[in-house]
Design a protein around this motif. Structure first.
Motif, PDB file in Angstrom:
ATOM      1  N   GLN A   1       0.824  -1.208   0.000  1.00 43.46           N
ATOM      2  CA  GLN A   1       0.000   0.000   0.000  1.00 43.46           C
ATOM      3  C   GLN A   1       0.859   1.260   0.000  1.00 43.46           C
ATOM      4  OE1 GLN A   1      -3.477  -0.085  -0.278  1.00 43.46           O
ATOM      5  NE2 GLN A   1      -3.013   2.005  -0.860  1.00 43.46           N
ATOM      6  N   ILE A   2       1.934   1.265   0.778  1.00 47.29           N
ATOM      7  CA  ILE A   2       2.846   2.406   0.804  1.00 47.29           C
ATOM      8  C   ILE A   2       3.416   2.655  -0.590  1.00 47.29           C
ATOM      9  CG2 ILE A   2       5.088   3.246   1.631  1.00 47.29           C
ATOM     10  CD1 ILE A   2       4.507   1.694   4.267  1.00 47.29           C
ATOM     11  N   LEU A   3       3.943   1.600  -1.209  1.00 49.22           N
ATOM     12  CA  LEU A   3       4.580   1.758  -2.519  1.00 49.22           C
ATOM     13  C   LEU A   3       3.565   2.149  -3.588  1.00 49.22           C
ATOM     14  CD1 LEU A   3       7.144  -1.175  -2.415  1.00 49.22           C
ATOM     15  CD2 LEU A   3       7.574   1.280  -2.101  1.00 49.22           C
ATOM     16  N   ILE A   4       2.377   1.580  -3.547  1.00 47.49           N
ATOM     17  CA  ILE A   4       1.338   1.958  -4.515  1.00 47.49           C
ATOM     18  C   ILE A   4       0.987   3.434  -4.349  1.00 47.49           C
ATOM     19  CG2 ILE A   4      -1.119   1.687  -5.074  1.00 47.49           C
ATOM     20  CD1 ILE A   4      -0.693  -1.355  -4.653  1.00 47.49           C
ATOM     21  N   ASN A   5       0.814   3.894  -3.106  1.00 47.37           N
ATOM     22  CA  ASN A   5       0.476   5.308  -2.873  1.00 47.37           C
ATOM     23  C   ASN A   5       1.574   6.230  -3.386  1.00 47.37           C
ATOM     24  OD1 ASN A   5      -2.027   4.897  -1.643  1.00 47.37           O
ATOM     25  ND2 ASN A   5      -1.163   4.790   0.400  1.00 47.37           N
ATOM     26  N   LEU A   6       2.820   5.919  -3.070  1.00 53.23           N
ATOM     27  CA  LEU A   6       3.927   6.785  -3.482  1.00 53.23           C
ATOM     28  C   LEU A   6       4.096   6.798  -4.998  1.00 53.23           C
ATOM     29  CD1 LEU A   6       6.602   5.998  -0.738  1.00 53.23           C
ATOM     30  CD2 LEU A   6       5.027   7.936  -0.858  1.00 53.23           C
ATOM     31  N   LEU A   7       4.028   5.629  -5.623  1.00 51.36           N
ATOM     32  CA  LEU A   7       4.180   5.565  -7.077  1.00 51.36           C
ATOM     33  C   LEU A   7       2.993   6.199  -7.791  1.00 51.36           C
ATOM     34  CD1 LEU A   7       5.706   1.992  -7.339  1.00 51.36           C
ATOM     35  CD2 LEU A   7       6.845   4.151  -7.937  1.00 51.36           C
ATOM     36  N   ASP A   8       1.788   5.991  -7.266  1.00 47.33           N
ATOM     37  CA  ASP A   8       0.592   6.594  -7.865  1.00 47.33           C
ATOM     38  C   ASP A   8       0.685   8.118  -7.839  1.00 47.33           C
ATOM     39  OD1 ASP A   8      -2.133   6.491  -8.962  1.00 47.33           O
ATOM     40  OD2 ASP A   8      -2.719   7.304  -7.010  1.00 47.33           O
ATOM     41  N   ASN A   9       1.093   8.675  -6.695  1.00 46.78           N
ATOM     42  CA  ASN A   9       1.255  10.130  -6.604  1.00 46.78           C
ATOM     43  C   ASN A   9       2.313  10.627  -7.576  1.00 46.78           C
ATOM     44  OD1 ASN A   9      -0.711  10.475  -4.676  1.00 46.78           O
ATOM     45  ND2 ASN A   9       0.713  10.644  -2.972  1.00 46.78           N
ATOM     46  N   ALA A  10       3.432   9.925  -7.650  1.00 51.49           N
ATOM     47  CA  ALA A  10       4.516  10.348  -8.537  1.00 51.49           C
ATOM     48  C   ALA A  10       4.056  10.374  -9.989  1.00 51.49           C
ATOM     49  CB  ALA A  10       5.720   9.424  -8.368  1.00 51.49           C
ATOM     50  N   VAL A  11       3.350   9.338 -10.407  1.00 47.44           N
ATOM     51  CA  VAL A  11       2.855   9.278 -11.784  1.00 47.44           C
ATOM     52  C   VAL A  11       1.805  10.360 -12.008  1.00 47.44           C
ATOM     53  CG1 VAL A  11       1.549   7.863 -13.417  1.00 47.44           C
ATOM     54  CG2 VAL A  11       3.426   6.855 -12.122  1.00 47.44           C
ATOM     55  N   LYS A  12       0.935  10.557 -11.033  1.00 47.81           N
ATOM     56  CA  LYS A  12      -0.158  11.523 -11.149  1.00 47.81           C
ATOM     57  C   LYS A  12       0.357  12.953 -11.345  1.00 47.81           C
ATOM     58  CE  LYS A  12      -3.024  10.888  -7.822  1.00 47.81           C
ATOM     59  NZ  LYS A  12      -3.894  10.933  -6.625  1.00 47.81           N
ATOM     60  N   PHE A  13       1.466  13.292 -10.678  1.00 44.40           N
ATOM     61  CA  PHE A  13       1.962  14.663 -10.720  1.00 44.40           C
ATOM     62  C   PHE A  13       3.150  14.855 -11.659  1.00 44.40           C
ATOM     63  CE2 PHE A  13      -0.109  14.428  -6.488  1.00 44.40           C
ATOM     64  CZ  PHE A  13      -1.114  15.345  -6.745  1.00 44.40           C
ATOM     65  N   THR A  14       3.412  13.876 -12.512  1.00 44.28           N
ATOM     66  CA  THR A  14       4.507  13.980 -13.472  1.00 44.28           C
ATOM     67  C   THR A  14       3.928  13.906 -14.879  1.00 44.28           C
ATOM     68  OG1 THR A  14       5.997  12.910 -11.900  1.00 44.28           O
ATOM     69  CG2 THR A  14       6.722  12.998 -14.181  1.00 44.28           C
ATOM     70  N   GLU A  15       3.768  15.077 -15.505  1.00 45.20           N
ATOM     71  CA  GLU A  15       3.226  15.098 -16.861  1.00 45.20           C
ATOM     72  C   GLU A  15       4.273  14.705 -17.890  1.00 45.20           C
ATOM     73  OE1 GLU A  15       1.048  18.620 -17.807  1.00 45.20           O
ATOM     74  OE2 GLU A  15      -0.021  18.601 -15.901  1.00 45.20           O
ATOM     75  N   SER A  16       5.528  15.046 -17.640  1.00 43.55           N
ATOM     76  CA  SER A  16       6.619  14.618 -18.514  1.00 43.55           C
ATOM     77  C   SER A  16       7.842  14.395 -17.641  1.00 43.55           C
ATOM     78  CB  SER A  16       6.904  15.669 -19.584  1.00 43.55           C
ATOM     79  OG  SER A  16       7.376  16.862 -18.994  1.00 43.55           O
ATOM     80  N   GLY A  17       8.752  13.576 -18.110  1.00 48.24           N
ATOM     81  CA  GLY A  17       9.930  13.268 -17.320  1.00 48.24           C
ATOM     82  C   GLY A  17       9.912  11.831 -16.877  1.00 48.24           C
ATOM     83  N   SER A  18      10.245  11.596 -15.613  1.00 48.64           N
ATOM     84  CA  SER A  18      10.377  10.215 -15.157  1.00 48.64           C
ATOM     85  C   SER A  18       9.953  10.045 -13.706  1.00 48.64           C
ATOM     86  CB  SER A  18      11.834   9.766 -15.300  1.00 48.64           C
ATOM     87  OG  SER A  18      12.664  10.545 -14.458  1.00 48.64           O
ATOM     88  N   VAL A  19       9.701   8.790 -13.370  1.00 48.03           N
ATOM     89  CA  VAL A  19       9.437   8.361 -11.999  1.00 48.03           C
ATOM     90  C   VAL A  19      10.411   7.216 -11.731  1.00 48.03           C
ATOM     91  CG1 VAL A  19       7.785   7.269 -10.434  1.00 48.03           C
ATOM     92  CG2 VAL A  19       7.011   9.007 -12.058  1.00 48.03           C
ATOM     93  N   THR A  20      11.125   7.302 -10.623  1.00 47.46           N
ATOM     94  CA  THR A  20      12.147   6.310 -10.300  1.00 47.46           C
ATOM     95  C   THR A  20      11.899   5.724  -8.920  1.00 47.46           C
ATOM     96  OG1 THR A  20      13.752   7.636 -11.537  1.00 47.46           O
ATOM     97  CG2 THR A  20      14.637   5.942 -10.095  1.00 47.46           C
ATOM     98  N   LEU A  21      12.023   4.404  -8.808  1.00 48.57           N
ATOM     99  CA  LEU A  21      11.959   3.716  -7.519  1.00 48.57           C
ATOM    100  C   LEU A  21      13.327   3.107  -7.257  1.00 48.57           C
ATOM    101  CD1 LEU A  21      10.545   2.435  -5.034  1.00 48.57           C
ATOM    102  CD2 LEU A  21       9.870   0.552  -6.524  1.00 48.57           C
TER     103      LEU A  21
END
Length: 182
Positions: A15-35
């Motif tokens: 749940q923690i990882l889903i929340n963090l990744l979901d927020n990152a994707v939601k607020f990144t219109e271009s660029g990248s998300v890294t775990l």
């Protein structure tokens, strides 16, 4: 340095990882998300030898304004007007932080307004041996409604079209009569 198998509360960590990744994707219109994951040296505590694991989610999104940083971990709050177009209840980060605390760690944020945001979650976990997960070997799949049953009619209601499409597709595939509404 990160062990392949750990002993922890998988539901809370997921749940923690889903929340963090979901927020990152939601607020990144271009660029990248890294775990990124890392592991600190083992620490001896009352339960034996445990590891301190770190999960860092970084995005190149809009960042968090300095005056909004304190409120992001408050329930039902969102980080200001620039985030108004993004849906959510404002419970993801507060819940994630509580889960991390319950797991012997914490959740911190580092921000660069307009550039990026990084959330680092730390948890205490034990080492585990490799085991075969019988649930993952389960090949039973739902392929349809048993013959002879009545027709089931379902109404899927959601304001998010992607959510509706996913549910309608899944439910129709197994034989339900599905209608959708906004």
């Amino acid at each position: 340095e990160v062990p392949q198998f750990i002993r922890t509360d998988q539901n809370k960590l997921r749940q923690i990882l889903i929340n963090l990744l979901d927020n990152a994707v939601k607020f990144t219109e271009s660029g990248s998300v890294t775990l990124q994951t890392s592991c600190s040296e083992p620490e001896l505590n009352r339960m034996g030898q445990d590891l301190l694991l770190h999960f860092k989610v970084t995005d190149t999104g809009v960042g968090i304004a300095p005056d909004k940083q304190a409120m992001i971990f408050e329930a039902f709050s969102q980080a200001g007007e620039s985030y108004a177009s993004h849906q959510g209840t404002g419970l993801g980060l507060p819940t994630s932080r509580k889960f991390a605390l319950l797991m012997g760690g914490g959740l911190e944020v580092q921000r660069m307004p307009g550039k990026s945001t990084s959330f680092t979650c730390s948890i205490v976990a034990g080492l585990a041996e490799s085991t075969v997960n019988e649930a993952s070997n389960n090949t039973n799949r739902i392929i349809g409604i048993k013959a002879g049953q009545k027709d089931y009619r379902l109404l899927v209601v959601d304001d998010n079209s992607d959510n509706r499409k996913l549910l309608v597709t899944l439910l129709k595939a197994v034989g339900f009569d599905v209608k959708e509404a906004v």
